[in-house]
Design an enzyme around this catalytic site. Structure first.
Site, mmCIF file in Angstrom:
data_model
loop_
_atom_site.group_PDB
_atom_site.id
_atom_site.type_symbol
_atom_site.label_atom_id
_atom_site.label_comp_id
_atom_site.label_asym_id
_atom_site.label_seq_id
_atom_site.Cartn_x
_atom_site.Cartn_y
_atom_site.Cartn_z
ATOM 1 N N ASP A 23 -38.490 43.312 -6.826
ATOM 2 C CA ASP A 23 -38.648 42.518 -5.615
ATOM 3 C C ASP A 23 -37.873 43.102 -4.443
ATOM 4 O O ASP A 23 -38.140 42.762 -3.287
ATOM 5 C CB ASP A 23 -38.192 41.083 -5.884
ATOM 6 C CG ASP A 23 -38.576 40.136 -4.760
ATOM 7 O OD1 ASP A 23 -39.737 40.168 -4.328
ATOM 8 O OD2 ASP A 23 -37.704 39.374 -4.304
ATOM 9 N N ARG A 24 -36.898 43.987 -4.727
ATOM 10 C CA ARG A 24 -36.108 44.571 -3.644
ATOM 11 C C ARG A 24 -36.879 45.646 -2.890
ATOM 12 O O ARG A 24 -36.495 46.001 -1.774
ATOM 13 C CB ARG A 24 -34.817 45.169 -4.203
ATOM 14 C CG ARG A 24 -33.829 44.136 -4.701
ATOM 15 C CD ARG A 24 -33.310 43.287 -3.568
ATOM 16 N NE ARG A 24 -32.386 42.266 -4.063
ATOM 17 C CZ ARG A 24 -31.861 41.326 -3.324
ATOM 18 N NH1 ARG A 24 -32.187 41.261 -2.040
ATOM 19 N NH2 ARG A 24 -31.044 40.436 -3.832
ATOM 20 N N MET A 40 -39.575 33.734 -0.689
ATOM 21 C CA MET A 40 -40.031 33.955 0.675
ATOM 22 C C MET A 40 -39.926 35.408 1.115
ATOM 23 O O MET A 40 -40.300 35.739 2.237
ATOM 24 C CB MET A 40 -39.214 33.081 1.638
ATOM 25 C CG MET A 40 -39.432 31.590 1.463
ATOM 26 S SD MET A 40 -41.130 31.100 1.816
ATOM 27 C CE MET A 40 -41.274 31.555 3.527
ATOM 28 N N ARG A 41 -39.392 36.273 0.248
ATOM 29 C CA ARG A 41 -39.222 37.658 0.676
ATOM 30 C C ARG A 41 -40.563 38.310 1.008
ATOM 31 O O ARG A 41 -40.663 39.124 1.924
ATOM 32 C CB ARG A 41 -38.484 38.458 -0.392
ATOM 33 C CG ARG A 41 -38.211 39.898 0.024
ATOM 34 C CD ARG A 41 -37.329 40.634 -0.957
ATOM 35 N NE ARG A 41 -35.934 40.241 -0.811
ATOM 36 C CZ ARG A 41 -35.222 39.646 -1.745
ATOM 37 N NH1 ARG A 41 -35.777 39.336 -2.902
ATOM 38 N NH2 ARG A 41 -33.961 39.334 -1.535
ATOM 39 N N ALA A 42 -41.611 37.964 0.250
ATOM 40 C CA ALA A 42 -42.919 38.566 0.500
ATOM 41 C C ALA A 42 -43.416 38.244 1.902
ATOM 42 O O ALA A 42 -43.984 39.108 2.584
ATOM 43 C CB ALA A 42 -43.928 38.094 -0.542
#
Length: 706
Positions: free
Chosen positions: A193-194, A274-276
């Site tokens: 995810d990073r 919410m990173r996406a």
């Protein structure tokens, strides 16, 4: 210093080049993960990117690349006063898979810190990569403790080194770029995810394009400097376009419609967190700036989704990455288009064609890719397996139908039942293998269990043991002040105990006795559950199947658990049960793996009902029954101390208990399919035990199995 391969000379790989350039335009996008088979120019393109990045201004003499206009107030080399700096090229720092933690974060001179109270700090790779690129080749093979350090640094934009009360902090904001071959295993979800964007690459199947790849590579190897000169103009054009896009980026408007499209896409594909959404917004903005526009269009959002969402929607390691483009279009088409802005002046470098007629955007007019040509600048000479087992409840060694190769009735593969959480199976004793999460081992990280003299460079100081070693000598060393007089011989290394990853070798019975559809579906579901457990515990896995006339190594030991799952899904059933062949094949595979990786301890998981109706192996004594051959094969494995567990697949009201007899021969516990579940109250398995009485009688063995 060797001349890098020019970025603009990479043939094809449109998405890869576009993703890298978008990060060059907006480092806030968060980096790129490049997935693909070997030999697809992954590393070549990444290493070439640094030449396209603008230069950075740094404080003269600062080892941590502080910006002169806003120096880091906590810089170990500071404090710095704001002022003029010196310009230097942006760095691309490569993190080797086998690097130590000290090499990554830096090292403190513990001896000077204890004796003199000074922070003598040697910067690591995170300091070198500040305001540049941190490149990790084969990032999926990186040790877990290094992954944890990277996660912390990427989240906080800083690196902290804290040891024995000595603390150093410095800024570490970098563009994280990783390459990996999925055949070698997958990444932890936290690290996955990073990465802001992900790209799947594959070699072209177009002969003309493959020819051009070979031409350019040979030309480069014959004369790297001359080859780079021939591509200098194209490199300059792309570099200038990156600079222009960076300057335009703050002016790009991200309208409400584009934000709604981004939110709807992320919600529609059920991505976590919410990173996406944030990454998609930054990517779409960078796409617009790269195309020379000041507003974000639907095609920018679409391209951003294709790059930012595939690796974030995987629910387990067996899900294939990717995105349903038709679903994406339906989501985006539910919103009206933004009002088109006036077209900007034509780009002075001309339209991008991506080398394969693709403009990079979804409709050919989106973000674009760097100039790409079908060939280099013109210059002469430079063209750069028996039917299913009859009910074995009659007589196990009765004459059987012919083997697999003689007309066996093979049944089509069946789908696996729903996976479940399994009990922990571990290897006894204390190992020294690669870091993981299964069995006890001596590791560089974990709880401290003692101390020893350091072997080579000191990495983890045992403070109490060091002081205890130095204390008796203080008078003889003339100690006068408050500090201890420390010598190198006083230093003690902490010994720690953690967990290791193992080699989990599955031996799966695919014979006719297992062929009832519900039964085989349950067996596959159990093995799939164990594979998922192996993924989470960072194990290597291998898969052996036996049926008909012999055994087959369906998957050599690998870190790619999803590859094992794919082979299991396609596994057919039918024919006799050559149990001995499966066990001997396991013995052979483990012997070879012991030579390749002596420190990685194996765990053998035999999934069978314990029946043996075919020898499946040459040799043996006259009159030997298949049962006797399988028992001898199992005792061979037990004599070598191989930790094993038998998953008993026998079902129905009448049970022979043959899997329990096999387990006794292996010196292993037997667990039923239901007992394998973590929430089951029966058949609790916590540790695999290898020491059993080898001279037990068959009757006692049967009682023990029951």
């Amino acid at each position: 210093m060797s001349t890098p391969y020019p970025f603009t000379a990479v043939v094809g790989q449109t998405d890869l080049r576009l993703a890298l350039l978008l990060n060059a335009v907006s480092p806030a996008v968060g980096g790129v993960l490049v997935r693909g088979e070997k030999g697809t120019a992954k590393s070549t393109a990444v290493r070439a990117l640094s030449a396209l990045l603008p230069q950075v201004d740094v404080v003269p003499g600062c080892r941590f690349s502080c910006a002169p206009a806003a120096p880091d107030p906590g810089c170990p080399d500071g404090p710095h006063e704001a002022g003029a700096g010196t310009a230097r090229p942006a760095r691309m720092v490569e993190l080797p898979v086998g690097a130590s933690e000290d090499r990554l974060v830096g090292a403190l001179d513990i001896e000077r810190a204890l004796a003199e109270g000074v922070k003598a700090f040697e910067p690591g790779l995170l300091a070198d990569a500040h305001r540049g690129i941190l490149y990790v080749d084969e990032v999926n093979l990186l040790h877990d403790h290094l992954v944890d350090v990277l996660l912390d640094a990427a989240a906080m934009g800083a690196s902290y080194v804290e040891r024995e009360g000595v603390s150093v902090r410095h800024a570490a904001r970098f563009l994280l770029v990783g390459t990996m071959n999925p055949e070698e295993g997958e990444l932890r979800p936290q690290l996955l995810d990073r990465f802001g964007l992900t790209v799947e690459v594959a070699a072209s199947r177009e002969p003309a394009q493959r020819v051009e790849v070979v031409r350019r590579r040979l030309a480069y190897e014959d004369g790297p400097e001359a080859f780079a000169i021939r591509w200098a103009d194209e490199e300059h054009e792309v570099r200038a376009r990156v600079v222009a896009a960076r300057a335009l980026l703050p002016q790009v408007s991200l309208g409400d419609t584009a934000l709604l499209q981004i939110a709807a896409a992320c919600a529609g594909f059920e991505v976590d967190g919410m990173r996406a959404d944030i990454v998609m917004a930054r990517t779409a903005t960078a796409l617009a700036a790269w195309a020379g526009r000041t507003s974000v269009r639907k095609e920018d959002v679409r391209q951003a989704a294709l790059l930012a969402l595939p690796h974030r929607r995987r629910r387990n390691p067996f899900d294939a990455p990717g995105l349903d483009e038709e679903m994406l279009d339906r989501i985006l088409n539910g919103f009206p288009d933004e009002e088109p802005e006036p077209e900007p002046d034509p780009d002075p470098q001309g339209p991008d064609d991506g080398g394969d007629g693709d403009g990079g955007g979804p409709d050919g007019d989106g973000g674009g890719v760097p100039p790409q040509h079908d060939g280099p600048p013109a210059r002469e000479g430079d063209s750069p397996e028996t039917a299913p087992d009859a009910p074995d409840t009659t007589r196990e060694d009765a004459p059987q139908p012919s083997a697999q190769g003689s007309g066996a009735a093979e049944q089509a593969p069946v789908a696996a039942a729903e996976p479940f959480r399994t009990k922990v199976l571990s290897v006894p004793g204390l190992g020294e293998g690669a870091a993981g999460r299964r069995s006890r081992a001596r590791t560089a990280h974990g709880r401290t269990t003692g101390s020893q003299r350091p072997r080579g460079h000191l990495t983890k100081l045992h403070l109490a043991a060091t002081v205890h070693a130095a204390a008796p000598h203080q008078k003889a060393r003339g100690r006068a002040g408050r500090g201890l007089v420390i010598r190198k011989d006083d230093l003690r290394q902490a010994t720690r105990e953690g967990r290791e990853g193992n080699l989990v070798l599955f031996v799966v019975d695919a014979s006719g006795s297992m062929a009832a559809r519900q039964r085989m579906s349950a067996v596959k579901g159990a093995v799939m559950s164990l594979l998922l457990d192996a993924y989470q515990r960072r194990d290597k896995v291998g898969l052996i199947t036996f049926r008909g006339s012999g055994a087959e190594l369906a998957l050599p030991p690998t870190s790619s658990v999803d590859a094992a799952a794919a082979r299991l899904e396609r596994l057919p059933t039918g024919g006799r049960t050559p149990l001995a062949a499966g066990l001997l094949k396991a013995h052979e595979v483990l012997r070879v793996e012991r030579l390749r990786d002596p420190s990685r301890r194996p765990l053998l998981v035999v999934v069978t009902d314990g029946r043996a109706t075919s020898a499946g192996v040459p040799g043996g004594r006259p009159g030997d029954t298949p049962r006797e051959l399988s028992g001898r094969s199992a005792r061979l494995l037990a004599s070598e101390g191989i930790a094993s567990v038998v998953v008993d697949c026998e079902s129905g009201p009448v049970r022979l208990g043959l899997a329990g007899v096999l387990a006794a021969d292996l010196g292993a516990p037997a667990v039923t399919l239901d007992g394998l579940r973590a929430d089951s109250l029966a058949g609790l398995v916590k540790n695999v035990r290898t020491a059993v009485t080898r001279t037990a009688s068959p009757d006692s063995a049967s009682r023990r199995a029951a």
